[in-house]
Design an enzyme around this catalytic site. Structure first.
Site, mmCIF file in Angstrom:
data_model
loop_
_atom_site.group_PDB
_atom_site.id
_atom_site.type_symbol
_atom_site.label_atom_id
_atom_site.label_comp_id
_atom_site.label_asym_id
_atom_site.label_seq_id
_atom_site.Cartn_x
_atom_site.Cartn_y
_atom_site.Cartn_z
ATOM 1 N N TRP A 218 2.387 6.337 13.667
ATOM 2 C CA TRP A 218 0.978 6.176 13.337
ATOM 3 C C TRP A 218 0.099 6.287 14.539
ATOM 4 O O TRP A 218 0.275 5.677 15.509
ATOM 5 C CB TRP A 218 0.818 4.846 12.643
ATOM 6 C CG TRP A 218 1.105 5.131 11.256
ATOM 7 C CD1 TRP A 218 2.306 5.462 10.725
ATOM 8 C CD2 TRP A 218 0.157 5.237 10.251
ATOM 9 N NE1 TRP A 218 2.157 5.745 9.424
ATOM 10 C CE2 TRP A 218 0.827 5.605 9.095
ATOM 11 C CE3 TRP A 218 -1.230 5.035 10.212
ATOM 12 C CZ2 TRP A 218 0.179 5.803 7.913
ATOM 13 C CZ3 TRP A 218 -1.849 5.215 9.031
ATOM 14 C CH2 TRP A 218 -1.142 5.601 7.884
ATOM 15 N N HIS B 235 -14.142 -4.834 11.270
ATOM 16 C CA HIS B 235 -13.804 -3.499 11.781
ATOM 17 C C HIS B 235 -15.052 -2.679 12.095
ATOM 18 O O HIS B 235 -15.926 -2.550 11.251
ATOM 19 C CB HIS B 235 -13.020 -2.713 10.727
ATOM 20 C CG HIS B 235 -11.713 -3.329 10.379
ATOM 21 N ND1 HIS B 235 -10.938 -2.861 9.341
ATOM 22 C CD2 HIS B 235 -11.033 -4.357 10.919
ATOM 23 C CE1 HIS B 235 -9.831 -3.588 9.261
ATOM 24 N NE2 HIS B 235 -9.866 -4.499 10.206
ATOM 25 N N ASP C 205 -6.175 -3.628 1.647
ATOM 26 C CA ASP C 205 -5.042 -3.451 0.742
ATOM 27 C C ASP C 205 -4.209 -4.719 0.557
ATOM 28 O O ASP C 205 -3.098 -4.651 0.020
ATOM 29 C CB ASP C 205 -4.174 -2.262 1.174
ATOM 30 C CG ASP C 205 -3.809 -2.273 2.641
ATOM 31 O OD1 ASP C 205 -4.628 -1.826 3.467
ATOM 32 O OD2 ASP C 205 -2.707 -2.732 2.960
ATOM 33 N N ARG D 254 0.954 -11.161 13.442
ATOM 34 C CA ARG D 254 0.006 -10.509 12.532
ATOM 35 C C ARG D 254 0.439 -10.509 11.068
ATOM 36 O O ARG D 254 -0.174 -9.815 10.248
ATOM 37 C CB ARG D 254 -0.166 -9.038 12.971
ATOM 38 C CG ARG D 254 -0.736 -8.858 14.331
ATOM 39 C CD ARG D 254 -2.250 -8.898 14.311
ATOM 40 N NE ARG D 254 -2.790 -7.846 13.484
ATOM 41 C CZ ARG D 254 -3.669 -8.025 12.498
ATOM 42 N NH1 ARG D 254 -4.083 -9.218 12.181
ATOM 43 N NH2 ARG D 254 -4.130 -6.997 11.825
ATOM 44 N N GLU E 242 2.226 -6.722 11.673
ATOM 45 C CA GLU E 242 1.765 -6.585 10.280
ATOM 46 C C GLU E 242 2.774 -5.862 9.396
ATOM 47 O O GLU E 242 2.749 -6.027 8.185
ATOM 48 C CB GLU E 242 0.403 -5.884 10.227
ATOM 49 C CG GLU E 242 0.447 -4.423 10.618
ATOM 50 C CD GLU E 242 -0.940 -3.789 10.700
ATOM 51 O OE1 GLU E 242 -1.850 -4.414 11.264
ATOM 52 O OE2 GLU E 242 -1.101 -2.672 10.188
ATOM 53 N N ASN F 249 0.819 -1.213 0.000
ATOM 54 C CA ASN F 249 0.000 0.000 0.000
ATOM 55 C C ASN F 249 0.857 1.269 0.000
ATOM 56 O O ASN F 249 1.673 1.477 0.897
ATOM 57 C CB ASN F 249 -0.911 -0.034 1.239
ATOM 58 C CG ASN F 249 -2.049 0.958 1.171
ATOM 59 O OD1 ASN F 249 -2.305 1.556 0.123
ATOM 60 N ND2 ASN F 249 -2.742 1.123 2.288
ATOM 61 N N HIS G 174 -2.920 -10.620 8.920
ATOM 62 C CA HIS G 174 -3.344 -9.274 8.541
ATOM 63 C C HIS G 174 -4.253 -9.375 7.313
ATOM 64 O O HIS G 174 -3.860 -9.973 6.313
ATOM 65 C CB HIS G 174 -2.086 -8.467 8.217
ATOM 66 C CG HIS G 174 -2.293 -7.013 8.027
ATOM 67 N ND1 HIS G 174 -1.470 -6.255 7.213
ATOM 68 C CD2 HIS G 174 -3.189 -6.160 8.547
ATOM 69 C CE1 HIS G 174 -1.866 -4.996 7.258
ATOM 70 N NE2 HIS G 174 -2.903 -4.908 8.063
ATOM 71 N N ASP H 109 -6.620 -1.605 17.713
ATOM 72 C CA ASP H 109 -5.359 -1.424 16.995
ATOM 73 C C ASP H 109 -4.783 -0.050 17.335
ATOM 74 O O ASP H 109 -5.419 0.972 17.063
ATOM 75 C CB ASP H 109 -5.626 -1.527 15.484
ATOM 76 C CG ASP H 109 -4.359 -1.673 14.661
ATOM 77 O OD1 ASP H 109 -3.270 -1.405 15.198
ATOM 78 O OD2 ASP H 109 -4.475 -2.050 13.476
ATOM 79 N N ARG I 236 -13.121 -5.371 15.885
ATOM 80 C CA ARG I 236 -12.105 -4.381 16.221
ATOM 81 C C ARG I 236 -12.774 -3.029 16.389
ATOM 82 O O ARG I 236 -13.548 -2.610 15.528
ATOM 83 C CB ARG I 236 -11.058 -4.319 15.090
ATOM 84 C CG ARG I 236 -9.853 -3.460 15.424
ATOM 85 C CD ARG I 236 -8.914 -3.329 14.239
ATOM 86 N NE ARG I 236 -9.344 -2.270 13.334
ATOM 87 C CZ ARG I 236 -8.571 -1.722 12.379
ATOM 88 N NH1 ARG I 236 -7.332 -2.159 12.208
ATOM 89 N NH2 ARG I 236 -9.031 -0.786 11.594
ATOM 90 N N GLU J 22 -8.127 -11.545 10.220
ATOM 91 C CA GLU J 22 -8.746 -10.245 9.954
ATOM 92 C C GLU J 22 -9.382 -10.286 8.560
ATOM 93 O O GLU J 22 -8.774 -10.779 7.605
ATOM 94 C CB GLU J 22 -7.683 -9.139 10.003
ATOM 95 C CG GLU J 22 -8.249 -7.738 9.818
ATOM 96 C CD GLU J 22 -7.165 -6.664 9.865
ATOM 97 O OE1 GLU J 22 -6.011 -6.971 9.509
ATOM 98 O OE2 GLU J 22 -7.464 -5.520 10.259
ATOM 99 N N GLU K 58 -3.358 -4.335 19.631
ATOM 100 C CA GLU K 58 -2.515 -4.572 18.452
ATOM 101 C C GLU K 58 -1.503 -3.446 18.249
ATOM 102 O O GLU K 58 -1.858 -2.265 18.384
ATOM 103 C CB GLU K 58 -3.444 -4.672 17.239
ATOM 104 C CG GLU K 58 -2.736 -4.768 15.901
ATOM 105 C CD GLU K 58 -3.736 -4.961 14.776
ATOM 106 O OE1 GLU K 58 -4.881 -5.378 15.037
ATOM 107 O OE2 GLU K 58 -3.367 -4.685 13.622
ATOM 108 N N HIS L 176 -1.808 1.039 16.180
ATOM 109 C CA HIS L 176 -1.021 1.518 15.036
ATOM 110 C C HIS L 176 0.319 2.120 15.451
ATOM 111 O O HIS L 176 0.720 3.182 14.942
ATOM 112 C CB HIS L 176 -1.820 2.548 14.219
ATOM 113 C CG HIS L 176 -2.899 1.926 13.395
ATOM 114 N ND1 HIS L 176 -2.642 1.120 12.316
ATOM 115 C CD2 HIS L 176 -4.245 1.978 13.503
ATOM 116 C CE1 HIS L 176 -3.770 0.711 11.794
ATOM 117 N NE2 HIS L 176 -4.755 1.202 12.493
ATOM 118 N N TYR M 37 -6.728 7.964 11.969
ATOM 119 C CA TYR M 37 -6.612 6.836 11.051
ATOM 120 C C TYR M 37 -7.400 5.637 11.573
ATOM 121 O O TYR M 37 -7.383 5.336 12.749
ATOM 122 C CB TYR M 37 -5.138 6.457 10.887
ATOM 123 C CG TYR M 37 -4.939 5.336 9.907
ATOM 124 C CD1 TYR M 37 -5.053 5.569 8.544
ATOM 125 C CD2 TYR M 37 -4.656 4.049 10.341
ATOM 126 C CE1 TYR M 37 -4.883 4.548 7.641
ATOM 127 C CE2 TYR M 37 -4.476 3.018 9.439
ATOM 128 C CZ TYR M 37 -4.596 3.278 8.090
ATOM 129 O OH TYR M 37 -4.426 2.256 7.194
#
Ligand code: EZ4
Ligand code: CO
Length: 397
Positions: free
Chosen positions: A397, A122, A311, A278, A257, A37, A307, A205, A147, A334, A231, A207, A159
């Site tokens: 992130w 999600h 994407d 992940r 991930e 991605n 994961h 998550d 999630r 996921e 996560e 991130h 995000y």
């Protein structure tokens, strides 16, 4: 049997996907996913310019040997671009081998260890009413584990809460404020538990946004809400940082991930600092490498959690579902689902129903590529967003 052709197709049926197609002299073909991605064309070039010329005339059945020669032969090891490219070759070769055998891939991986593959979906919302609606929508789709991502008061864009992928533009800038996040999230989980009861498995998550001591605090604060996992709570390039988190909380930890080789997990797995790995087939060098990671994890009672965002293409998703069905230490998969157009570009045998995936019984990985439709939706420039603090500093992130 010999490989006679290999080509890369970059398509954007709503978002970009990179697919490798390998053809053999016996007419059997295989597909592999190489989608990275925001950096898609780097992998496409790595494959087209540097890997495809090596494949011509080689025996597609020699999967392990091909993997080792691409990994070791490049001299420059690891990294997301390299490992996504190797993954695409690896999955295409497994696809070919399974088609030749006339069996779905999971049969070549030892056969099924379970009847179906449990997933999580999600849910997100900027406030509690929107979040609850989102949870209800997932439950209505059949998801059994969810999630939870939430907006933070004072932050315009977070995000994972709304789609901020901007096609054709430079990266969107999102806000971040760690203090506001840490103050807000426990109350959100309390509200979700009160609304949906104690039994629904809930995930979250982070991130990679926290330092280890901040992650330790969040893990502790969330203990009353009995998370299935927390996560990517801290950037795990510093694997030792997870020890500090671990010492402070019994909230289960999932991670990895963004990793692309087993070496990224060495301390984490050997010292059992996490509970779920992940990695995806697509970003970890394929089925060959991911199978080894899961076996290593199994020795330390760590489970899989592949994961599965939008994407990763249906090709990479399918390869993962075959692994999920076959391995013993499966945890959860996921699954974000795909748009109708993506499903048309990649017709597939895997099915989602009642919150479970099944890879189907089609020989190979069970995914095709509609090349005409793929070509009709060419690559579109797109970036992941960037996070900045109130003073303008770029943040994790
Ligand atoms: O942000 O795949 O757990 N899933 C995730 C994903 C990732 C994207 C990045 O390309 O964190 O949504
Ligand atoms: Co994630």
């Amino acid at each position: 049997m010999k490989i006679v052709a290999a080509k890369v197709v970059v398509t954007s049926p709503g978002r970009n996907f990179v697919t490798l197609k390998i053809e053999t002299d016996e007419g059997v073909t295989g597909l592999g996913d190489a989608t990275l991605n925001g950096r898609e064309l780097a992998v496409a070039s790595y494959l087209t310019d540097h890997v495809v010329p090596l494949l011509h005339g080689t025996d597609p059945h020699r999967i392990e040997d091909t993997w080792q020669s691409l990994y070791r032969g490049a001299y420059w090891r690891r990294g997301p671009v390299t490992m996504a490219a190797i993954a695409a070759v690896d999955v295409a070769l497994w696809d070919i081998k399974a088609k030749v055998a006339g069996l779905p891939l999971y049969q070549l991986l030892g056969g099924k260890s379970r009847d179906r593959v449990r997933t999580y979906g999600h849910a997100h919302g900027n406030d509690l009413p929107h979040l609850f609606d989102s949870v209800r929508a997932r439950l209505a789709q059949g998801y059994k584990s969810i999630r939870i991502q939430t907006g933070i008061p004072g932050l315009r864009k977070v995000y994972g809460v709304r789609s901020t992928l901007d096609q054709g533009n430079l990266p969107v800038v999102e806000d971040w404020d760690t203090g506001a996040y840490l103050r807000h999230v426990p109350g959100v989980f309390e509200a979700v538990r009160n609304e949906f009861g104690p039994e629904l498995p809930l995930l979250h998550d982070v991130h990679h946004r926290l330092t280890p001591i901040q992650a330790a605090k969040l893990g502790k604060d969330l203990e009353p809400y009995d998370l299935y996992w927390l996560e990517d709570c801290t950037p795990a390039e510093n694997q030792d940082g997870l020890r500090l988190v671990r010492q402070h909380t019994t909230t289960p930890l999932a991670l990895g991930e963004v990793f692309n080789t087993v070496f990224d997990y060495q301390t984490l797995i050997q010292q059992q600092l996490i509970d779920y790995v992940r990695s995806s087939v697509t970003h970890f060098g394929g089925v060959t490498a991911l199978r080894k990671l899961f076996d290593f994890a199994a020795v330390h009672q760590i489970k899989s959690a592949i994961h599965g965002p939008e994407d990763i293409s249906p090709v990479g998703m399918a390869a993962g579902i075959h692994l999920d069905l076959a391995i013993h230490n499966f945890g959860i998969q996921e699954y974000a689902g795909y748009t109708d157009l993506t499903n048309e570009v990649f017709p597939h045998a895997f099915t989602f129903s009642d919150g479970y995936l099944h890879p189907g019984e089609t020989p190979g990985i069970g995914v095709e590529l509609n090349e005409e439709l793929a070509t009709a939706h060419p690559y579109t420039q797109a970036y992941l967003p960037v996070n900045r603090l109130h003073d303008g500093t770029v943040h994790d992130w």
